[in-house]
Design an enzyme around this catalytic site. Structure first.
Site, PDB file in Angstrom:
ATOM      1  N   TYR A 111       0.775  -1.228   0.000  1.00  0.00           N
ATOM      2  CA  TYR A 111       0.000   0.000   0.000  1.00  0.00           C
ATOM      3  C   TYR A 111       0.815   1.292   0.000  1.00  0.00           C
ATOM      4  O   TYR A 111       0.241   2.373  -0.158  1.00  0.00           O
ATOM      5  CB  TYR A 111      -0.976  -0.011   1.178  1.00  0.00           C
ATOM      6  CG  TYR A 111      -2.047  -1.072   0.990  1.00  0.00           C
ATOM      7  CD1 TYR A 111      -3.126  -0.830   0.156  1.00  0.00           C
ATOM      8  CD2 TYR A 111      -1.943  -2.316   1.601  1.00  0.00           C
ATOM      9  CE1 TYR A 111      -4.097  -1.802  -0.059  1.00  0.00           C
ATOM     10  CE2 TYR A 111      -2.904  -3.295   1.390  1.00  0.00           C
ATOM     11  CZ  TYR A 111      -3.980  -3.036   0.565  1.00  0.00           C
ATOM     12  OH  TYR A 111      -4.924  -3.992   0.355  1.00  0.00           O
ATOM     13  N   PHE A 142     -10.570  -4.166  11.200  1.00  0.00           N
ATOM     14  CA  PHE A 142     -11.804  -3.987  10.436  1.00  0.00           C
ATOM     15  C   PHE A 142     -11.626  -4.515   9.027  1.00  0.00           C
ATOM     16  O   PHE A 142     -12.403  -4.285   8.150  1.00  0.00           O
ATOM     17  CB  PHE A 142     -12.225  -2.505  10.409  1.00  0.00           C
ATOM     18  CG  PHE A 142     -11.132  -1.558   9.966  1.00  0.00           C
ATOM     19  CD1 PHE A 142     -10.919  -1.290   8.619  1.00  0.00           C
ATOM     20  CD2 PHE A 142     -10.315  -0.936  10.902  1.00  0.00           C
ATOM     21  CE1 PHE A 142      -9.923  -0.418   8.206  1.00  0.00           C
ATOM     22  CE2 PHE A 142      -9.323  -0.051  10.498  1.00  0.00           C
ATOM     23  CZ  PHE A 142      -9.125   0.206   9.144  1.00  0.00           C
TER      24      PHE A 142
END
Length: 409
Positions: free
Chosen positions: A123, A409
């Protein structure tokens, strides 16, 4: 076939999520876990890449509010459920989803995007920087002793079924959220996440348990844990697995840790995903017997740079011109003057001579105050263009407490 990138429809969820499970090893999740994530999925914020009826890419974004230095709760996109089919790697699928997603986040008016990375190398090229660290430990409770704060004996403890005291635990959690950068305000439905306890994933441990700390009948702390009994040569050698803990004051915190240390037939306490400055480290007699280790946590991406830098406060006065590189979100690239202190900040475009040069990735890493701009400069990732600017900015970007992501999450 032509690939199509589009917003997820509710009737596509099973195939979409099945692709995600395949990408993460192909082992189906427990039904209760799958049901929870389906309930939490925000369809209008979820993307799929389709080749005919086959899903070959997934990405979602939860609606969060993230605590930043100064205590503000900033609207944030929680990037999640990202995957690419093994047959479609290196064909631009991930890049197309990241491009669409960041454009969407900007359109939604959310200045930040955050994620946890299954593979950290992925990322950085999309502008995400590692902004928090997670502390893990394996404590030898037979040899390590606790030095407890005053008032510990005045705290009452009560065992309860986790679901029965969820509201009390959530109330404690909510009071802690503004106090530490990186924490997430939990929206309705997310209170179910700490209670998730699929029997098939316990690996010999007990069901989830909760001990509540109370003072004058009010909850002031809680711990969620499981126990895994084991015996070695007829000697009890069990493990307490701490899942979550929160307390409103030192005495309540001390009472909970004393309880976890003193459970019968247990000799080890495992701690996962805690702040790197977690208080228990200053209560133990021998930190060397606690097996501490640190790993990466939350990755932060500034989507609207000016708004993001204005949303937080700064530990020391700062007036610095930043030359920012951002090839993936070019609206952030260029020179920005940041002026701020503990009361607030202003960040706007400028043509003034730059003081520091860095990429948006480094700004994301330093944003919550856990990573030092000076340390990043020592690695060659930040360049000082005006003498003294680095020390000024590094001090200003810091945080009195380590930033921390409380749950995934």
């Amino acid at each position: 076939m032509t690939m199509e990138l589009r917003v997820l429809r509710p009737d596509e969820w099973d195939r979409w999520y099945g692709q995600l499970e395949l990408a993460f090893g192909g082992v189906p999740e427990a039904p209760e876990e799958r049901e929870l994530w389906q309930a939490l999925t925000e369809y209008e914020r979820s993307l799929g890449v389709w080749e005919g009826d086959t899903c070959v890419g997934t990405a979602g974004a939860f609606t969060f509010r993230l605590t930043v230095p100064g205590g503000a709760a900033v609207p944030t996109a929680g990037v999640t459920m990202v995957s690419v089919a093994p047959t479609h790697r290196r064909q631009g699928v991930l890049t197309s989803m990241m491009r669409r997603q960041l454009d969407d986040v900007r359109a939604w008016g959310e200045p930040l995007a955050v994620l946890t990375a299954s593979e950290p190398a992925i990322y950085g090229r999309f502008g995400y920087g590692c902004a928090t660290r997670q502390l893990r430990a394996e404590i030898d409770t037979e040899r390590v002793r606790l030095s407890l704060p005053p008032g510990t004996d005045d705290v009452a403890l009560r065992l309860a079924a986790p679901a029965d005291v969820s509201a009390e635990c959530e109330a404690v959690y909510a009071r802690l959220v503004p106090e530490r950068p990186g924490m997430l305000a939990r929206r309705p439905g997310w209170e179910r996440l700490p209670l998730l306890d699929p029997p098939g994933e316990r690996e010999g441990a007990s069901p989830l348990r909760c001990v509540l700390a109370e003072r004058d009948g009010e909850a002031v702390g809680y711990a969620l844990y499981a126990t895994k009994p084991e015996w070695r040569a007829s000697v009890p050698d069990g493990t307490v697995q701490l899942r979550d803990i929160g307390a409103l004051d030192p005495a309540a915190y001390g009472a909970l840790w004393r309880y976890l240390f003193s459970l019968d037939l247990m000799s080890t306490l495992t701690v996962v995903d805690r702040p790197v400055d977690d208080t228990w480290q200053y209560l133990v007699s021998d930190v060397r017997r606690c097996g501490t280790r640190v790993r990466d946590g939350l990755y932060v991406r500034l989507v609207e740079l000016g708004a993001a830098l204005e949303a937080r406060t700064y530990q020391a006065p700062v007036d610095v011109v930043l030359e920012v590189e951002d090839a993936f979100c070019p609206w952030n690239a260029g020179r920005w003057r940041l002026s701020g202190d503990a009361k607030g900040a202003v960040c706007s475009r400028t043509r003034d001579t730059p003081d520091l040069a860095l990429s948006v990735r480094e700004l994301g890493a330093a944003y919550l105050g856990g990573e030092s701009l000076a340390s990043l400069a020592a690695a060659g990732r930040v360049r000082e263009l005006r003498r003294g600017a680095l020390a000024e900015a590094s001090a200003a970007f810091g945080s009195a407490v380590a930033p921390w992501l409380p749950h995934g999450f």
